[in-house]
Design an enzyme around this catalytic site. Structure first.
Site, mmCIF file in Angstrom:
data_model
loop_
_atom_site.group_PDB
_atom_site.id
_atom_site.type_symbol
_atom_site.label_atom_id
_atom_site.label_comp_id
_atom_site.label_asym_id
_atom_site.label_seq_id
_atom_site.Cartn_x
_atom_site.Cartn_y
_atom_site.Cartn_z
ATOM 1 N N PHE A 107 0.842 -1.183 0.000
ATOM 2 C CA PHE A 107 0.000 0.000 0.000
ATOM 3 C C PHE A 107 0.886 1.244 0.000
ATOM 4 C CE2 PHE A 107 -2.739 3.189 2.172
ATOM 5 C CZ PHE A 107 -3.735 3.256 1.200
ATOM 6 N N ASP A 178 6.748 -2.703 8.832
ATOM 7 C CA ASP A 178 5.386 -2.243 8.552
ATOM 8 C C ASP A 178 4.472 -3.430 8.855
ATOM 9 O OD1 ASP A 178 2.909 -1.584 7.494
ATOM 10 O OD2 ASP A 178 3.741 -0.504 5.780
ATOM 11 N N HIS A 181 -0.677 -5.182 8.683
ATOM 12 C CA HIS A 181 -1.511 -6.372 8.471
ATOM 13 C C HIS A 181 -1.226 -7.476 9.482
ATOM 14 C CE1 HIS A 181 -1.504 -5.449 3.812
ATOM 15 N NE2 HIS A 181 -1.967 -4.438 4.545
ATOM 16 N N GLN A 204 -7.026 1.072 10.903
ATOM 17 C CA GLN A 204 -8.016 1.607 9.957
ATOM 18 C C GLN A 204 -9.222 0.666 9.876
ATOM 19 O OE1 GLN A 204 -8.449 0.014 6.760
ATOM 20 N NE2 GLN A 204 -9.855 1.532 5.903
ATOM 21 N N LYS A 207 -8.942 -3.072 9.033
ATOM 22 C CA LYS A 207 -7.852 -3.849 9.595
ATOM 23 C C LYS A 207 -8.346 -4.902 10.585
ATOM 24 C CE LYS A 207 -4.407 -1.911 7.409
ATOM 25 N NZ LYS A 207 -5.117 -0.966 6.541
ATOM 26 N N ARG A 236 6.644 17.978 22.846
ATOM 27 C CA ARG A 236 6.417 18.513 24.188
ATOM 28 C C ARG A 236 6.432 17.406 25.239
ATOM 29 N NH1 ARG A 236 0.997 21.947 25.991
ATOM 30 N NH2 ARG A 236 1.917 22.955 27.829
ATOM 31 N N TYR A 243 5.621 25.211 27.616
ATOM 32 C CA TYR A 243 5.735 25.088 26.162
ATOM 33 C C TYR A 243 7.193 24.976 25.714
ATOM 34 C CZ TYR A 243 0.861 26.334 26.529
ATOM 35 O OH TYR A 243 -0.466 26.333 26.883
ATOM 36 N N ARG A 253 -1.376 12.265 18.485
ATOM 37 C CA ARG A 253 -1.957 11.638 19.677
ATOM 38 C C ARG A 253 -3.304 10.984 19.363
ATOM 39 N NH1 ARG A 253 -0.257 16.770 21.772
ATOM 40 N NH2 ARG A 253 -2.415 17.468 21.545
#
Length: 405
Positions: A107, A178, A181, A204, A207, A236, A243, A253
């Site tokens: 992909f 990767d 899958h 996703q 999946k 951060r 900050y 996140r």
């Protein structure tokens, strides 16, 4: 940079089961699957009063549970699988001018994650039987600018991690897996997180476990995890109130609601894998009996495969005839798709970070990926969650459609 492919790749082979009318229902299970566990998790996340990871507890709990499941020291939940790959590569220091070896057959996120960091994605051919990165081809492609090698565990079967680990050790080039899958997969008894590399996962909608979107990165050590944490949260630190952004990064996140759903999804993953492991050999045997059909091969060392896809090739029906075959299967209730096209056969690949070669030159280097682009088909993993009778019915439909084609 304008694609050397022109517009050809923009329309060819874009067959989606949702576009085909008059679909027959043969009773296969729906996907995604859910029950009261997801509902309870969503209510739990809602009622805790904090819906992002810095104030809630669902993301932290999911990361611990997923790391333990995958045999990793640490896991970091992120927004999606593509971001997981980008973050993994960032932690490895991949940037402008670097080269990363990627399978030619995968992909597009695998190559785009490299290219979005300013690096060059170098397509490497795949094994003609397993469709995974060919270790010998990867060894031949390693050059002075190679900074990472990215095996993609296609359909949930781990690539040859013995040969790739040796290549990594001999060349000094790290692997980044990767594993989009490969949730719950094993190779010679070892899980994805037990190979001492960074790995990236996707959650996703289609999946093996899902919250609609989402992803995770697993890390072999605390230092790489902490680097990943900083970069996934705009650089951060957790306890920062002034900050003080220590690194470059982005907001990758995951939210608390998605994590709560993923905890429930993880709780039934192994049971679903068990079912697919029972059904897959039956379907492969039946497909292999159909003249002209070649199922994906399984390496004996892949001792647990979660079967994100049931994949096969029809070499005598390549191109438009393959596409028409997929449409015929969908019309009869089989969740079928054309396979990914080789990354160099997409306009996106040539926009930035492409090697100094033409599509035809890359095709000549990657004959197996090139062939798969034209004649490969995959069935969604819910096919393998059905009954054995339904698996037989799917094979009968494939046989009849191939004969008709």
């Amino acid at each position: 940079m304008k694609s050397p492919l022109g517009t050809l790749c923009e329309t060819a082979g874009t067959h989606d089961p949702e576009d085909v009318e008059h679909v027959t229902d043969i009773g296969l299970p729906e996907w995604p699957q859910y029950d009261g566990r997801e509902r309870e998790g969503l209510v739990r996340a809602l009622e805790q009063g904090q819906w992002w990871r810095m104030g809630g507890g669902e993301v932290d709990a999911f990361e611990r549970e997923f790391a333990e499941h995958e045999g990793a020291a640490h896991a970091l939940a992120v927004t999606n699988g593509t971001h997981a790959l980008e973050l993994a590569l960032q932690v490895l220091g991949i940037g402008s001018g670097d080269e990363v070896l990627v399978p030619a057959f995968t992909f597009i996120s695998s190559s785009q994650a490299v290219q979005r960091l300013g690096a060059v994605a170098v397509p490497v051919d795949v094994d003609p039987g397993t469709y995974n990165l060919d270790a010998a081809a990867a060894a031949a492609a390693v050059g002075p600018r190679t900074r990472a090698i990215m095996p993609v565990h296609i359909a949930g079967q781990l690539a040859d991690m013995d040969a790739l680990a040796k290549l990594s050790a001999d060349s000094g080039v790290p692997l980044v897996q990767d594993a989009a899958h490969a949730h719950g997969a094993r190779w010679n008894g070892r899980r994805v997180g037990e190979f001492g590399t960074i790995a990236a996962y996707s959650f996703q909608n289609g999946k093996l476990m899902t919250a609609g979107e989402g992803g995770a990165v697993t890390f072999p050590d605390r230092d790489s995890y902490e680097e990943g944490f900083l970069r996934h949260s705009c650089g951060r630190p957790r306890d920062d109130r002034g900050y003080h952004h220590r690194t470059s990064g982005s907001n990758f996140r995951l939210n608390e609601f998605s994590a709560a759903v993923l905890r429930a999804q993880l709780s039934r993953l192994d049971e679903q894998i068990d079912t697919r492991e029972q059904r897959a050999p039956v379907l492969d045997r039946l497909l292999a009996e159909i003249p002209g059909v070649l199922p994906q091969e399984r390496d004996a060392r892949a001792d647990r495969v979660p079967h994100y896809m049931a994949m096969f090739r029809v070499p005598e029906l390549a191109g438009e005839r393959r596409d028409a075959l997929v449409d015929a299967l969908v019309a009869r209730g089989v969740p079928a798709f054309v396979v990914f096209r080789a990354v160099y056969r997409t306009a996106a690949f040539w926009e930035t970070g492409a090697p100094d070669a033409t599509p035809e030159e890359l095709a000549a280097r990657c004959p197996n990926a090139e062939a798969l682009t034209g004649d490969g088909i995959w069935l969604h993993h819910r096919t393998l969650l059905g009954t054995e009778d339904q698996v037989h019915r799917v094979a009968e439909i494939v046989a009849d459609a191939v004969r008709s084609a």
